[in-house]
Motif scaffolding. Structure first.
Motif, PDB file in Angstrom:
ATOM      1  N   THR A  46      17.609  14.844 -41.472  1.00 43.84           N
ATOM      2  CA  THR A  46      18.658  13.829 -41.626  1.00 43.84           C
ATOM      3  C   THR A  46      19.685  14.358 -42.602  1.00 43.84           C
ATOM      4  O   THR A  46      19.435  15.301 -43.346  1.00 43.84           O
ATOM      5  CB  THR A  46      18.083  12.505 -42.161  1.00 43.84           C
ATOM      6  OG1 THR A  46      17.446  12.763 -43.410  1.00 43.84           O
ATOM      7  CG2 THR A  46      17.096  11.885 -41.198  1.00 43.84           C
ATOM      8  N   CYS A  47      20.818  13.720 -42.629  1.00 44.99           N
ATOM      9  CA  CYS A  47      21.881  14.123 -43.534  1.00 44.99           C
ATOM     10  C   CYS A  47      21.711  13.372 -44.845  1.00 44.99           C
ATOM     11  O   CYS A  47      21.809  12.148 -44.875  1.00 44.99           O
ATOM     12  CB  CYS A  47      23.240  13.817 -42.913  1.00 44.99           C
ATOM     13  SG  CYS A  47      24.600  14.308 -43.984  1.00 44.99           S
ATOM     14  N   LYS A  49      23.693  13.312 -47.230  1.00 41.77           N
ATOM     15  CA  LYS A  49      25.020  13.026 -47.793  1.00 41.77           C
ATOM     16  C   LYS A  49      25.663  11.847 -47.068  1.00 41.77           C
ATOM     17  O   LYS A  49      25.284  11.489 -45.963  1.00 41.77           O
ATOM     18  CB  LYS A  49      25.940  14.250 -47.650  1.00 41.77           C
ATOM     19  CG  LYS A  49      25.407  15.513 -48.291  1.00 41.77           C
ATOM     20  CD  LYS A  49      25.532  15.429 -49.783  1.00 41.77           C
ATOM     21  CE  LYS A  49      25.045  16.723 -50.419  1.00 41.77           C
ATOM     22  NZ  LYS A  49      25.140  16.716 -51.838  1.00 41.77           N
ATOM     23  N   THR A  51      28.142  10.568 -44.797  1.00 47.55           N
ATOM     24  CA  THR A  51      28.867  11.229 -43.708  1.00 47.55           C
ATOM     25  C   THR A  51      30.370  11.004 -43.806  1.00 47.55           C
ATOM     26  O   THR A  51      31.152  11.882 -43.461  1.00 47.55           O
ATOM     27  CB  THR A  51      28.342  10.721 -42.345  1.00 47.55           C
ATOM     28  OG1 THR A  51      26.931  10.876 -42.329  1.00 47.55           O
ATOM     29  CG2 THR A  51      28.922  11.504 -41.201  1.00 47.55           C
ATOM     30  N   ILE A  81      28.312  20.280 -48.776  1.00 46.80           N
ATOM     31  CA  ILE A  81      27.109  20.783 -48.108  1.00 46.80           C
ATOM     32  C   ILE A  81      26.501  21.969 -48.856  1.00 46.80           C
ATOM     33  O   ILE A  81      25.549  22.575 -48.384  1.00 46.80           O
ATOM     34  CB  ILE A  81      27.397  21.177 -46.635  1.00 46.80           C
ATOM     35  CG1 ILE A  81      28.435  22.291 -46.550  1.00 46.80           C
ATOM     36  CG2 ILE A  81      27.801  19.970 -45.828  1.00 46.80           C
ATOM     37  CD1 ILE A  81      28.611  22.854 -45.162  1.00 46.80           C
ATOM     38  N   LEU A  84      22.626  22.127 -49.548  1.00 46.32           N
ATOM     39  CA  LEU A  84      21.777  21.830 -48.389  1.00 46.32           C
ATOM     40  C   LEU A  84      21.329  23.118 -47.699  1.00 46.32           C
ATOM     41  O   LEU A  84      22.041  24.116 -47.709  1.00 46.32           O
ATOM     42  CB  LEU A  84      22.543  20.972 -47.375  1.00 46.32           C
ATOM     43  CG  LEU A  84      23.115  19.650 -47.892  1.00 46.32           C
ATOM     44  CD1 LEU A  84      23.905  18.961 -46.786  1.00 46.32           C
ATOM     45  CD2 LEU A  84      22.025  18.743 -48.397  1.00 46.32           C
ATOM     46  N   GLU A  88      20.028  21.036 -42.657  1.00 40.60           N
ATOM     47  CA  GLU A  88      20.594  19.786 -43.183  1.00 40.60           C
ATOM     48  C   GLU A  88      22.120  19.804 -43.085  1.00 40.60           C
ATOM     49  O   GLU A  88      22.730  18.798 -42.703  1.00 40.60           O
ATOM     50  CB  GLU A  88      20.183  19.588 -44.647  1.00 40.60           C
ATOM     51  CG  GLU A  88      18.731  19.267 -44.844  1.00 40.60           C
ATOM     52  CD  GLU A  88      18.339  19.234 -46.313  1.00 40.60           C
ATOM     53  OE1 GLU A  88      17.454  18.442 -46.641  1.00 40.60           O
ATOM     54  OE2 GLU A  88      18.904  20.001 -47.114  1.00 40.60           O
ATOM     55  N   ALA A  89      22.728  20.923 -43.409  1.00 44.22           N
ATOM     56  CA  ALA A  89      24.183  21.038 -43.325  1.00 44.22           C
ATOM     57  C   ALA A  89      24.645  20.867 -41.880  1.00 44.22           C
ATOM     58  O   ALA A  89      25.640  20.169 -41.613  1.00 44.22           O
ATOM     59  CB  ALA A  89      24.635  22.388 -43.880  1.00 44.22           C
ATOM     60  N   VAL A  91      23.116  19.199 -39.487  1.00 48.34           N
ATOM     61  CA  VAL A  91      22.932  17.798 -39.106  1.00 48.34           C
ATOM     62  C   VAL A  91      24.062  16.947 -39.677  1.00 48.34           C
ATOM     63  O   VAL A  91      24.619  16.085 -38.997  1.00 48.34           O
ATOM     64  CB  VAL A  91      21.548  17.274 -39.569  1.00 48.34           C
ATOM     65  CG1 VAL A  91      21.453  15.769 -39.429  1.00 48.34           C
ATOM     66  CG2 VAL A  91      20.443  17.943 -38.778  1.00 48.34           C
ATOM     67  N   CYS A  92      24.437  17.184 -40.932  1.00 47.31           N
ATOM     68  CA  CYS A  92      25.508  16.415 -41.560  1.00 47.31           C
ATOM     69  C   CYS A  92      26.838  16.606 -40.837  1.00 47.31           C
ATOM     70  O   CYS A  92      27.522  15.638 -40.511  1.00 47.31           O
ATOM     71  CB  CYS A  92      25.673  16.826 -43.026  1.00 47.31           C
ATOM     72  SG  CYS A  92      24.373  16.242 -44.101  1.00 47.31           S
ATOM     73  N   THR A  95      26.802  15.106 -37.343  1.00 48.84           N
ATOM     74  CA  THR A  95      26.957  13.646 -37.404  1.00 48.84           C
ATOM     75  C   THR A  95      28.410  13.273 -37.649  1.00 48.84           C
ATOM     76  O   THR A  95      28.946  12.366 -37.015  1.00 48.84           O
ATOM     77  CB  THR A  95      26.063  13.066 -38.525  1.00 48.84           C
ATOM     78  OG1 THR A  95      24.718  13.474 -38.278  1.00 48.84           O
ATOM     79  CG2 THR A  95      26.141  11.560 -38.568  1.00 48.84           C
TER      80      THR A  95
END
Length: 130
Positions: A46-47, A49, A51, A81, A84, A88-89, A91-92, A95
């Motif tokens: 998941t992110c 941060k 979004t 990012i 991360l 993770e980066a 995914v963020c 998104t």
């Protein structure tokens, strides 16, 4: 005399048998060691941060996609990012791109790859922005 020696030997054998049966009766085998704990199952990425904050990455993408002279500022986008891992980066940014937070219509795989590479990250092998 022989019968007395024979009786003494028989008594010693009997005492030895009794002694060894008592010793072995009190000996308990060690229990087997417990099995190692199962590793935790991986949770979906998941992110971590907000979004909406990734909207600042739109400027970076405009520079990269329109091939403008100079280099876009790394600070606002890449610093979001920075801590991360690649997944993770990805995914963020995925998104943010899908939610159109960046405010521009984009080719998702290309945009994602450009942004991640620019910020010193890479698209994880097999990652699909879906």
């Amino acid at each position: 005399m022989a019968s007395r020696a024979h009786a003494t030997s028989a008594l010693l054998v009997a005492i030895n048998l009794l002694f060894f049966s008592l010793v072995s009766a009190n000996h308990k085998a060690c229990p087997p060691p417990p099995p190692p704990p199962c590793p935790p199952s991986p949770k979906p990425a998941t992110c971590p941060k907000d979004t909406l904050k990734l909207g600042v990455c739109a400027n970076v993408l405009e520079y990269l996609l329109k091939i403008k002279i100079g280099t876009p500022p790394k600070t606002p986008c890449c610093s979001l990012i920075e801590g991360l891992v690649d997944l993770e980066a990805a995914v963020c940014l995925c998104t943010a791109i899908k939610a159109n937070v960046l405010g521009i219509k984009l080719d998702i795989p290309l945009s994602l790859s450009l942004l991640l590479n620019y910020c010193g990250k890479k698209v994880p092998e097999g990652f699909k922005c879906a």
